[in-house]
Design an enzyme around this catalytic site. Structure first.
Site, short mmCIF file in Angstrom:
data_model
loop_
_atom_site.label_atom_id
_atom_site.label_comp_id
_atom_site.label_asym_id
_atom_site.label_seq_id
_atom_site.Cartn_x
_atom_site.Cartn_y
_atom_site.Cartn_z
CB CYS A 1 -0.96 0.00 1.19
SG CYS A 1 -0.17 -0.28 2.76
N GLY B 1 -0.28 0.33 -4.82
CA GLY B 1 -1.51 -0.41 -4.52
C GLY B 1 -2.57 -0.09 -5.54
CG ASN C 1 3.51 1.19 3.39
OD1 ASN C 1 4.52 1.79 3.06
ND2 ASN C 1 3.24 -0.01 2.92
N GLY C 2 2.65 -1.43 5.64
CA GLY C 2 3.51 -2.39 6.31
C GLY C 2 2.74 -3.64 6.64
CE1 TYR D 1 8.41 -3.63 -10.31
CE2 TYR D 1 7.46 -4.31 -8.22
CZ TYR D 1 7.33 -4.09 -9.57
OH TYR D 1 6.15 -4.32 -10.20
#
Length: 485
Positions: A16, A42, A121-122, A261
């Site tokens: 996300c 996301g 996020n995580g 990436y």
């Protein structure tokens, strides 16, 4: 709901992206723009929560792209106010499918001292045990997301204000978290003590913005101020930014795959251009793994900067041997079996006139399952290439990530079950080489390579060395790396 990425299931996917603003007119519009810039993090769903002194808290959560859901006046006029946060997601922890709208963040809770919303996020590696404990104590969960644990822990805290309750909650959480949260008047940002996932601060006129990446600050016209530090909490109001460090200090272990990436190439990480870092990765790759060839071609788009670096270092001409269809989109059509079998040809096409008779080096960011790599190799050979050599801008991905990345089970990772030579034969290419872990560290600025006693990054997907024990996965039978490995 059709699969969100039926033709792109052979890449690791960041779970996300998060974004928030305070002190601006029409915060929702800024949040939507920020989320649009973070769409690569996301692409299944997104949500926005805002607060207005007259209208109170309002939210919208939708499946699909930001551009398809948060650009119409009909939606945006329901989201007034000067403060807001947003989230874009892939589904990893949590259910998938049409019933999973309840898992779309931000999550909202009403407390005695007022409402609060959070976007995370995580991945919380002890979420299962926390959820079990909370349910036994009477909590009623509305989603299957690990992130909802934070709201319930906040609700049970005895602290007197929401930032303190958030601190209290996050001290119970293990794993990786960058969080953007909001109250009626405050925008809050927090990073876990290891700083695994990114979070940056920007100045937006008289207000402020928090974002997963600097590219989202650029799109809203915000000035980059700094990165939120590992273990730091910032509480932002229209008066300014307050900062403190509520967690026990730890050595930073930022995710190295952000450089490879996940992050957009126009973002800045750790004061370094992501694009320049990826070009450096390509240069290191060429130094470590030279081969005689006629062309260096990227697998678009993620392999492009590394391919440029490989070309510059090797002196072999760079060429766009594969052309990407920019308009396919992940919601392209409900794919029939016949169309699904066409696979990557719907997304990528070979530049036949350029490839025919040439010895081609294909540069990609990673090899996960290997299915896409095999199809691309077949396309290149069908176009008349004389030789196909793969060069990969990351080490072999042999271990799953438990810190917010959608990773296959270990047995489905090609590098977990095959040697490099076996992978080469499996893919059917003339040669296959990966950058070494030391080479990757050099490319991101660690001149001496990787210090095995104290790595500067989280590289668990390559090394199998997890900086935070994945408690839930161990309970489910996951086996950690042994001394023999």
């Amino acid at each position: 709901m059709p699969p969100a990425h039926p033709f792109d299931d052979d890449k690791l996917k960041e779970e996300c992206g998060i974004f928030g603003v305070v002190g601006v007119a029409d915060a929702a519009n800024f949040v939507a723009l920020g989320l649009h810039a973070l769409q690569h993090r996301g692409q299944e769903a997104g949500g926005i929560v805002v607060h207005d002194s007259d209208a109170g808290f309002n939210s919208a959560r939708r499946f699909g792209y930001v551009r398809d859901n948060f650009t119409s006046h009909k939606v945006m006029e329901t989201l007034p106010g000067p403060i807001g946060i947003g989230h874009v997601r892939y589904s990893t922890a949590g259910t998938k499918g049409a019933t999973a709208i309840r898992d779309v963040q931000p999550f909202f809770g009403e407390f005695a001292m007022g409402g609060a919303a959070i976007a995370h996020n995580g991945n919380i590696t002890n979420a299962d045990s926390l959820r079990k404990e909370l349910i036994e104590r009477g909590s009623i969960f509305q989603s299957s997301s690990d992130s909802e644990c934070i709201i319930h822990l906040m609700a049970r805290s005895m602290q007197r204000n929401i930032p303190d309750r958030m601190e209290d909650a996050l001290r119970r959480v293990e794993g990786a978290f960058s969080v953007v949260a909001m109250t009626r008047t405050k925008l809050i940002g927090v990073r876990d003590p290891l700083g695994v996932r990114p979070l940056v601060l920007g100045k937006l006129g008289d207000g402020y913005a928090l974002s997963s990446e600097t590219c989202a600050l650029d799109i809203v016209g915000a000035e980059f101020v700094r990165e939120i530090k590992p273990g730091e909490m910032v509480v932002i109001t229209e008066k300014g930014v307050e900062s403190h460090f509520p967690f026990r200090p730890a050595k930073s272990r930022f995710c190295i795959f952000e450089h490879v990436y996940f992050s957009r190439p126009d973002s800045i990480l750790g004061g370094r251009s992501v694009y320049e870092t990826r070009e450096n990765i390509g240069r290191e790759l060429a130094k470590e793994n030279p081969v005689e060839a006629d062309l260096v071609c990227p697998v678009p788009d993620s392999g492009t900067p590394a391919a440029i670096g490989y070309s510059l270092e090797s002196g072999i001409p760079y060429a766009m041997g594969i052309i990407r269809n920019q308009y396919m989109g992940r919601t392209f059509i409900e794919p029939t079996e016949q169309i699904r079998n066409m696979g990557v040809r719907l997304k990528l096409n070979v530049n036949r006139a350029l490839i025919r008779g040439k010895r081609v080096i294909l540069v990609d960011d990673s090899v996960v399952r290997g299915t896409t790599s095999r199809k691309i190799k077949e396309m290149i050979l069908d176009a008349g290439a004389a030789e196909v050599h793969f060069r990969i801008a990351s080490p072999p991905t042999a271990w799953p990530c438990f810190y917010g990345v959608d990773t296959p089970q270990r047995e489905k990772l090609l590098a977990a079950t095959m040697s490099e030579d076996e992978m080469r034969d499996h893919l059917g290419v003339d040669s296959l080489k990966f950058i070494s872990l030391d080479g990757l560290y050099r490319a991101v600025g660690e001149a001496k390579g990787r210090d095995p006693s104290a790595p500067a990054y989280c590289d668990a997907c390559f090394s199998g060395e997890y900086p935070v024990e994945p408690a839930d996965m161990l309970d489910k039978g996951f086996k950690m790396k042994t001394a023999a490995e």
